[in-house]
Design a protein around this motif. Structure first.
Motif, PDB file in Angstrom:
ATOM      1  N   GLY A   1       0.796  -1.227   0.000  1.00  0.00           N
ATOM      2  CA  GLY A   1       0.000   0.000   0.000  1.00  0.00           C
ATOM      3  C   GLY A   1       0.824   1.271   0.000  1.00  0.00           C
ATOM      4  N   HIS A   2       2.133   1.155  -0.080  1.00  0.00           N
ATOM      5  CA  HIS A   2       3.014   2.329  -0.031  1.00  0.00           C
ATOM      6  C   HIS A   2       2.859   3.167  -1.291  1.00  0.00           C
ATOM      7  N   GLY A   3       3.063   4.491  -1.149  1.00  0.00           N
ATOM      8  CA  GLY A   3       2.911   5.398  -2.275  1.00  0.00           C
ATOM      9  C   GLY A   3       3.854   5.118  -3.432  1.00  0.00           C
ATOM     10  N   LEU A   4       4.987   4.468  -3.175  1.00  0.00           N
ATOM     11  CA  LEU A   4       5.952   4.174  -4.239  1.00  0.00           C
ATOM     12  C   LEU A   4       5.743   2.793  -4.859  1.00  0.00           C
TER      13      LEU A   4
ATOM     14  N   GLU B   1      11.783   9.357   3.489  1.00  0.00           N
ATOM     15  CA  GLU B   1      11.264   8.047   3.875  1.00  0.00           C
ATOM     16  C   GLU B   1      12.047   7.472   5.057  1.00  0.00           C
ATOM     17  N   PRO B   2      11.357   6.931   6.062  1.00  0.00           N
ATOM     18  CA  PRO B   2      12.073   6.216   7.135  1.00  0.00           C
ATOM     19  C   PRO B   2      12.542   4.855   6.635  1.00  0.00           C
ATOM     20  N   PHE B   3      13.755   4.476   7.002  1.00  0.00           N
ATOM     21  CA  PHE B   3      14.344   3.208   6.571  1.00  0.00           C
ATOM     22  C   PHE B   3      14.467   2.238   7.736  1.00  0.00           C
ATOM     23  N   ALA B   4      14.167   0.982   7.476  1.00  0.00           N
ATOM     24  CA  ALA B   4      14.520  -0.112   8.374  1.00  0.00           C
ATOM     25  C   ALA B   4      15.660  -0.860   7.691  1.00  0.00           C
TER      26      ALA B   4
ATOM     27  N   ALA C   1      18.320  -8.978  12.032  1.00  0.00           N
ATOM     28  CA  ALA C   1      17.408 -10.013  11.544  1.00  0.00           C
ATOM     29  C   ALA C   1      16.618  -9.502  10.346  1.00  0.00           C
ATOM     30  N   VAL C   2      16.738 -10.189   9.214  1.00  0.00           N
ATOM     31  CA  VAL C   2      15.988  -9.792   8.020  1.00  0.00           C
ATOM     32  C   VAL C   2      14.490  -9.842   8.287  1.00  0.00           C
ATOM     33  N   GLY C   3      14.049 -10.861   9.030  1.00  0.00           N
ATOM     34  CA  GLY C   3      12.620 -10.990   9.315  1.00  0.00           C
ATOM     35  C   GLY C   3      12.059  -9.788  10.049  1.00  0.00           C
ATOM     36  N   THR C   4      12.826  -9.249  10.991  1.00  0.00           N
ATOM     37  CA  THR C   4      12.376  -8.071  11.741  1.00  0.00           C
ATOM     38  C   THR C   4      12.272  -6.858  10.819  1.00  0.00           C
ATOM     39  N   VAL C   5      13.284  -6.673   9.986  1.00  0.00           N
ATOM     40  CA  VAL C   5      13.270  -5.554   9.045  1.00  0.00           C
ATOM     41  C   VAL C   5      12.047  -5.639   8.135  1.00  0.00           C
ATOM     42  N   LEU C   6      11.782  -6.819   7.574  1.00  0.00           N
ATOM     43  CA  LEU C   6      10.667  -6.966   6.650  1.00  0.00           C
ATOM     44  C   LEU C   6       9.320  -6.826   7.358  1.00  0.00           C
ATOM     45  N   ALA C   7       9.242  -7.226   8.620  1.00  0.00           N
ATOM     46  CA  ALA C   7       7.989  -7.063   9.371  1.00  0.00           C
ATOM     47  C   ALA C   7       7.649  -5.587   9.526  1.00  0.00           C
ATOM     48  N   ILE C   8       8.655  -4.757   9.800  1.00  0.00           N
ATOM     49  CA  ILE C   8       8.430  -3.319   9.944  1.00  0.00           C
ATOM     50  C   ILE C   8       8.024  -2.711   8.599  1.00  0.00           C
ATOM     51  N   VAL C   9       8.667  -3.154   7.525  1.00  0.00           N
ATOM     52  CA  VAL C   9       8.317  -2.658   6.188  1.00  0.00           C
ATOM     53  C   VAL C   9       6.901  -3.092   5.826  1.00  0.00           C
ATOM     54  N   ARG C  10       6.571  -4.357   6.112  1.00  0.00           N
ATOM     55  CA  ARG C  10       5.244  -4.886   5.793  1.00  0.00           C
ATOM     56  C   ARG C  10       4.151  -4.116   6.527  1.00  0.00           C
ATOM     57  N   ALA C  11       4.468  -3.633   7.708  1.00  0.00           N
ATOM     58  CA  ALA C  11       3.494  -2.855   8.487  1.00  0.00           C
ATOM     59  C   ALA C  11       3.352  -1.426   7.973  1.00  0.00           C
ATOM     60  N   GLY C  12       4.143  -1.040   6.969  1.00  0.00           N
ATOM     61  CA  GLY C  12       4.051   0.300   6.402  1.00  0.00           C
ATOM     62  C   GLY C  12       4.766   1.359   7.203  1.00  0.00           C
ATOM     63  N   LEU C  13       5.657   0.934   8.122  1.00  0.00           N
ATOM     64  CA  LEU C  13       6.329   1.888   8.998  1.00  0.00           C
ATOM     65  C   LEU C  13       7.677   2.353   8.448  1.00  0.00           C
ATOM     66  N   ALA C  14       8.174   1.689   7.417  1.00  0.00           N
ATOM     67  CA  ALA C  14       9.479   2.052   6.854  1.00  0.00           C
ATOM     68  C   ALA C  14       9.630   1.363   5.502  1.00  0.00           C
ATOM     69  N   VAL C  15      10.695   1.720   4.793  1.00  0.00           N
ATOM     70  CA  VAL C  15      11.106   1.001   3.583  1.00  0.00           C
ATOM     71  C   VAL C  15      12.488   0.422   3.864  1.00  0.00           C
ATOM     72  N   THR C  16      12.972  -0.442   2.988  1.00  0.00           N
ATOM     73  CA  THR C  16      14.302  -1.001   3.186  1.00  0.00           C
ATOM     74  C   THR C  16      14.971  -1.263   1.847  1.00  0.00           C
ATOM     75  N   MET C  17      16.248  -1.610   1.912  1.00  0.00           N
ATOM     76  CA  MET C  17      17.003  -2.032   0.739  1.00  0.00           C
ATOM     77  C   MET C  17      17.650  -3.375   1.041  1.00  0.00           C
ATOM     78  N   LEU C  18      17.415  -4.334   0.153  1.00  0.00           N
ATOM     79  CA  LEU C  18      17.960  -5.684   0.295  1.00  0.00           C
ATOM     80  C   LEU C  18      18.302  -6.228  -1.086  1.00  0.00           C
ATOM     81  N   PRO C  19      19.152  -7.237  -1.150  1.00  0.00           N
ATOM     82  CA  PRO C  19      19.417  -7.847  -2.459  1.00  0.00           C
ATOM     83  C   PRO C  19      18.150  -8.486  -3.012  1.00  0.00           C
ATOM     84  N   GLU C  20      17.883  -8.284  -4.286  1.00  0.00           N
ATOM     85  CA  GLU C  20      16.754  -8.941  -4.930  1.00  0.00           C
ATOM     86  C   GLU C  20      17.271  -9.847  -6.033  1.00  0.00           C
ATOM     87  N   PRO C  21      16.571 -10.939  -6.391  1.00  0.00           N
ATOM     88  CA  PRO C  21      15.210 -11.260  -5.940  1.00  0.00           C
ATOM     89  C   PRO C  21      15.175 -12.306  -4.835  1.00  0.00           C
ATOM     90  N   ARG C  22      16.161 -12.377  -3.966  1.00  0.00           N
ATOM     91  CA  ARG C  22      16.278 -13.458  -2.988  1.00  0.00           C
ATOM     92  C   ARG C  22      15.796 -13.049  -1.601  1.00  0.00           C
TER      93      ARG C  22
END
Length: 294
Positions: A171-174, A188-191, A222-243
């Motif tokens: 649901g993020h604007g980007l 943008e806030p980053f996790a 922990a990657v899982g913690t970072v993604l949980a915060i991003v999934r909640a719409g509280l931040a964005v992140t940068m990670l290697p894709e597509p893994r």
């Protein structure tokens, strides 16, 4: 005709001497001679010419030699394959990988276990430097990291380009943008993963090159913690894709300018024999890398 006939025949064909051939296959010379005569009777033709000058192959013997050698090689290869399969059924596999590659490693491990449920498998999430050290010390069988490896005692096999990407909630604007310009991320806030981790070093280097500083709301190892915060719409992140470890309710976007890519690689200890289970895991990693177009 039995395998012993082929082994005795090739021993004589190699040595052209019945005495030396008998010692090579650990039987008496009369026994060896008797077995060769049985083989010749079955083939209905002499395989050797025996004279005071010595022993030599007949034309039939020369012809038969290639088939006998091939048959013995096939049997030995089959024996090794069965032994490897038995090892997969009862053996062990120790895999190491950084948290950012969990999304590739976990499906590969699952595929190995589905095919060989008796395998005892150990999977360790480690920072790259520690994973390399455990590989070098013989405490892991295979790892997934980056090429070139820091440790000189490791061989690397590149399997895909590891590119950093932006990860946002659906649901993020980007989320609808085809490509995200880095200047769009100023507010943008980053996790992010914690300092000292290789992925974090890549993120920091990317922003430093652009003379920008991200606004960091959360740091975690922990990657899982970072993604949980991003999934909640509280931040964005940068990670290697597509893994990514878990892309449910997440959107992965390319960045502009594009970050520098790195070669992700299978890591092996130099000179160490590769266990069949480790080779099987490596094959699963290669297959998944090809499927994703890397």
């Amino acid at each position: 005709m039995e395998l012993r006939h082929l082994r005795y025949f090739t021993a004589v064909a190699d040595t052209l001497h019945f005495g030396r051939a008998a010692r090579r296959v650990h039987v008496s010379q009369p026994t060896l001679s008797q077995q060769i005569r049985q083989l010749e009777e079955e083939l209905e033709t002499p395989l050797f010419e025996r004279s005071r000058a010595g022993v030599r192959l007949t034309q039939a013997g020369e012809l038969f030699r290639s088939y006998a050698s091939r048959a013995l090689e096939d049997v030995d290869a089959g024996r090794m394959a069965v032994g490897a399969l038995r090892g997969l059924a009862t053996g062990a596999l120790r895999v190491g990988y950084p948290p950012s590659m969990r999304g590739l490693v976990v499906p590969a491990i699952a595929a190995v276990l589905r095919r060989h449920p008796g395998l005892a498998l150990s999977a360790e999430e480690l920072v790259v430097r520690r994973m390399e050290r455990r590989l070098t010390d013989g405490k892991l069988d295979v790892g997934l990291g980056y090429a070139p490896a820091r440790a000189p005692d490791l061989d690397t096999e590149p399997v895909f380009d590891s590119r950093l990407a932006l990860v946002v909630a659906r649901g993020h604007g980007l989320a609808g943008a085809e490509t995200v310009g880095v200047k769009q991320l100023t507010d943008e806030p980053f996790a992010l993963l914690s300092p000292g981790l290789r992925v974090r070093s890549r993120v920091d280097a990317y922003f430093a090159t652009l003379k920008l500083s991200p606004r960091i709301a959360l740091e975690s190892n922990a990657v899982g913690t970072v993604l949980a915060i991003v999934r909640a719409g509280l931040a964005v992140t940068m990670l290697p894709e597509p893994r990514l470890a878990d892309v449910e309710r997440l959107v992965v976007k390319r960045l502009s300018p594009a970050p520098r890519s790195e070669l992700a690689a299978l890591l092996w200890r130099k000179g160490a024999p590769r266990a069949p289970a480790a080779e099987l895991f490596a094959a699963e990693v290669r297959a998944r890398a090809r499927e994703s177009g890397s």
